[in-house]
Design an enzyme around this catalytic site. Structure first.
Site, mmCIF file in Angstrom:
data_model
loop_
_atom_site.group_PDB
_atom_site.id
_atom_site.type_symbol
_atom_site.label_atom_id
_atom_site.label_comp_id
_atom_site.label_asym_id
_atom_site.label_seq_id
_atom_site.Cartn_x
_atom_site.Cartn_y
_atom_site.Cartn_z
ATOM 1 N N ILE A 135 10.423 10.105 62.869
ATOM 2 C CA ILE A 135 9.394 10.956 61.969
ATOM 3 C C ILE A 135 8.447 9.827 61.607
ATOM 4 C CG2 ILE A 135 9.293 12.796 60.395
ATOM 5 C CD1 ILE A 135 10.986 13.293 62.481
ATOM 6 N N LYS A 157 14.111 1.629 46.414
ATOM 7 C CA LYS A 157 13.124 2.191 45.883
ATOM 8 C C LYS A 157 12.916 1.829 44.440
ATOM 9 C CE LYS A 157 16.227 6.327 47.085
ATOM 10 N NZ LYS A 157 17.569 6.793 46.576
ATOM 11 N N ARG A 177 27.735 9.279 45.190
ATOM 12 C CA ARG A 177 27.922 8.627 43.910
ATOM 13 C C ARG A 177 26.851 8.849 42.909
ATOM 14 N NH1 ARG A 177 24.749 5.319 47.526
ATOM 15 N NH2 ARG A 177 22.779 5.138 46.320
HETATM 16 C C1 MV4 Z 1 14.057 7.736 59.437
HETATM 17 C C2 MV4 Z 1 12.851 7.687 59.164
HETATM 18 C C3 MV4 Z 1 12.145 8.276 60.320
HETATM 19 N N1 MV4 Z 1 12.533 8.970 61.390
HETATM 20 N N2 MV4 Z 1 14.641 8.733 60.568
HETATM 21 C C4 MV4 Z 1 15.489 4.775 55.799
HETATM 22 C C5 MV4 Z 1 16.852 4.981 54.752
HETATM 23 C C6 MV4 Z 1 17.802 6.035 55.646
HETATM 24 N N3 MV4 Z 1 18.037 6.845 54.426
HETATM 25 C C7 MV4 Z 1 16.809 6.701 56.714
HETATM 26 N N4 MV4 Z 1 15.596 6.057 56.677
HETATM 27 C C8 MV4 Z 1 14.649 6.300 57.437
HETATM 28 N N5 MV4 Z 1 15.194 7.291 58.611
HETATM 29 C C9 MV4 Z 1 14.013 8.877 61.262
HETATM 30 N N6 MV4 Z 1 14.492 9.837 62.304
HETATM 31 C C10 MV4 Z 1 12.346 6.740 58.512
HETATM 32 C C11 MV4 Z 1 13.230 6.270 57.205
HETATM 33 C C12 MV4 Z 1 12.670 5.205 56.426
HETATM 34 C C13 MV4 Z 1 12.163 4.176 56.757
HETATM 35 C C14 MV4 Z 1 12.308 3.611 57.999
HETATM 36 C C15 MV4 Z 1 11.469 2.162 58.347
HETATM 37 C C16 MV4 Z 1 10.980 1.743 57.440
HETATM 38 C C17 MV4 Z 1 11.083 1.963 55.812
HETATM 39 C C18 MV4 Z 1 11.485 3.263 55.726
HETATM 40 C C19 MV4 Z 1 11.555 3.751 54.320
HETATM 41 C C20 MV4 Z 1 12.012 5.008 54.054
HETATM 42 C C21 MV4 Z 1 12.673 5.813 55.089
#
Ligand code: MV4
Length: 457
Positions: free
Chosen positions: A205, A239, A294
């Site tokens: 996404i 974060k 948590r």
């Molecule tokens: C994703 C995404 C886009 N598409 N999944 C990052 C932490 C974890 N909780 C899930 N994360 C993400 N999952 C899909 N299918 C984007 C993130 C994402 C992220 C990805 C690449 C680089 C930085 C990021 C920061 C926040 C979330």
């Protein structure tokens, strides 16, 4: 009711937990490492006990040492805080086996949500929206059936480690040609980092928002959700700024997010405080990502804007302790209303000019901001030396204003008042981010820093 609580943590969260326990009339025990002799939490607790040398593996992460401290002091419960042993299912199990109340969820809940594939399958089963993907562990990256399935999902896709979480070991793949190598290296990396090569794939996404729902649930099957937090401003999956409510979520979407989170809670019989993470696209479509079993760093933003039955304030740590003691929740999701807008800045002992290099050392002097709507959760004081063994979070600055614009102005004012000498901090970085037009307009995604900050350097 819990009588004596051992706080199995350090820093600001240990201080936060000790304060809540005191207000509930519960005795407190601080544990500390040899590097933490002068830590604030050891001074605030009723008792303190050293549990080992500086390295966390020999102290805060040592299950035998923590349990021994509990037995030596006669504590009947342990609060793990965040990090360290907080999401260790085995530790939760050992506590309960020793007759110690673990202030957290069941071992089974921790285990289930700790495996991201199992968490996703569970969420899907509960009717929570998930990103289209392949919810099976991949063993053969050469499997033609697999390649066919990935093409059906459509590029770009993202590879994730089943035991990763928090974004570690993720890989974005843009084409079929780069798929196989990406799968192989992802498996190898995951094996090295998490001891498991279990990986999975889903549609990527683009420029999503990270929104998450705080929940609490008691041991009798009652659960409550709170207004969403937007935690999109991140750097390398850390974060930096969190806020609530999210600027682009309306009452209807808020209810849908909250109900989705509670579906998962009910599916697994979750109790204690927890957070269900979603990513959201520009159209407001949201998808389950993972569940954190948590209390989280950013819980104060929810406390700052949530009103219970129009008048009561919220204390999530107190709720967590009461739930662990077996008490029933006294309110429902419909009793929660939003009052104002809260923002939290994580102040780290890091040098933003040196790629956020940790900056431990002695705090020569500190002047904390204050005033109406300003909250600081911190363990620092003038003369305190930040050890290099642990996380670099030294303070959380939380402000609440009538609306988002007032909160931003208040935060800038508070950051301006905040003076720390002797070490480098992320305060100047936060000031800069809060003045970026896109941030002020609420146009934030997880790509925010890449897009608006790094390109300027
Ligand atoms: C994703 C995404 C886009 N598409 N999944 C990052 C932490 C974890 N909780 C899930 N994360 C993400 N999952 C899909 N299918 C984007 C993130 C994402 C992220 C990805 C690449 C680089 C930085 C990021 C920061 C926040 C979330």
């Amino acid at each position: 009711m819990i009588k004596k609580l051992l706080v199995a943590n350090r820093g600001e969260i240990a201080v936060r937990i000790i304060r809540a326990a005191k207000e509930l009339g519960i005795k407190t025990v601080a544990i500390y490492s040899e590097a933490d002799k002068n830590c604030l939490h050891t001074m605030l607790a009723d008792e303190k006990i050293c549990i080992g040398p500086g390295p966390a593996t020999e102290s805060y992460l040592s299950i035998p040492n923590v349990i021994a401290a509990c037995e030596a002091t006669g504590a009947d419960a342990i609060h793990p805080g965040y990090g360290f042993l907080s999401e260790n299912a085995h530790f939760a199990d050992v506590c309960e086996a020793c007759g110690i109340t673990f202030v957290g969820p069941s071992k089974d809940s921790i285990e289930k949500m700790g495996d991201k594939i199992e968490a996703k399958i569970t969420a899907k089963k509960a009717g929570v929206p998930v990103v289209p993907g392949i919810e099976e562990s991949i063993s053969n990256p050469d499997d033609p059936a697999l390649i066919k399935e990935v093409k059906k999902i459509g590029f770009p896709v993202i590879i994730k480690a089943a035991h990763g979480g928090g974004g570690k070991g993720m890989r974005i793949v843009n084409s079929e040609e780069s798929l196989k190598i990406a799968l192989l290296t992802a498996m190898e990396e995951s094996k090295k980092a998490f001891g498991s090569d279990k990986i999975y794939i889903e549609k990527y996404i683009e420029e999503p928002k990270h929104v998450e729902i705080q929940v609490i649930a008691d041991k009798k099957g009652n659960a409550v959700y709170f207004p969403e937090r937007d935690c999109s401003v991140q750097r390398r999956h850390q974060k930096l700024i969190e806020e609530s409510p999210c600027a682009i979520v309306d009452e209807k979407l808020r209810k849908r997010l909250g109900r989705a989170a509670l579906k998962l809670v009910e599916e697994i019989g979750y109790y204690s405080a927890g957070t269900v993470e979603f990513i959201m696209d520009k159209k407001g479509n949201f998808y389950f990502m993972e569940m954190n079993t948590r209390i989280q760093v950013e819980h104060p933003v929810t406390e700052s804007i949530s009103l219970v039955k129009g008048t009561r304030r919220l204390d999530l740590i107190k709720e967590q302790i009461l739930i662990a003691s077996g008490e029933k929740l006294k309110f429902s999701s419909d009793d929660i209303s939003i009052c104002g807008h809260a923002i939290e800045c994580r102040i780290n002992a890091e040098d933003p000019d040196k790629d956020f290099l940790p900056s431990p050392g002695k705090i020569e002097n500190v002047i904390l901001p204050g005033g109406n709507g300003v909250r600081i959760d911190t363990h620092i004081y003038a003369g305190y030396t930040i050890p290099s063994f642990y996380d670099s979070l030294i303070a959380k600055l939380i402000v609440v204003g009538s609306d988002r614009q007032e909160a931003i102005k208040k935060m800038l004012r508070a950051l301006d008042e905040f003076k720390i000498s002797g070490i480098k901090t992320t305060i100047p970085f936060h000031k800069r981010v809060l003045q970026v037009q896109a941030f002020v307009e609420g146009d934030i995604s997880t790509n925010f820093l890449q897009k608006y900050i790094y390109q300027q350097i």
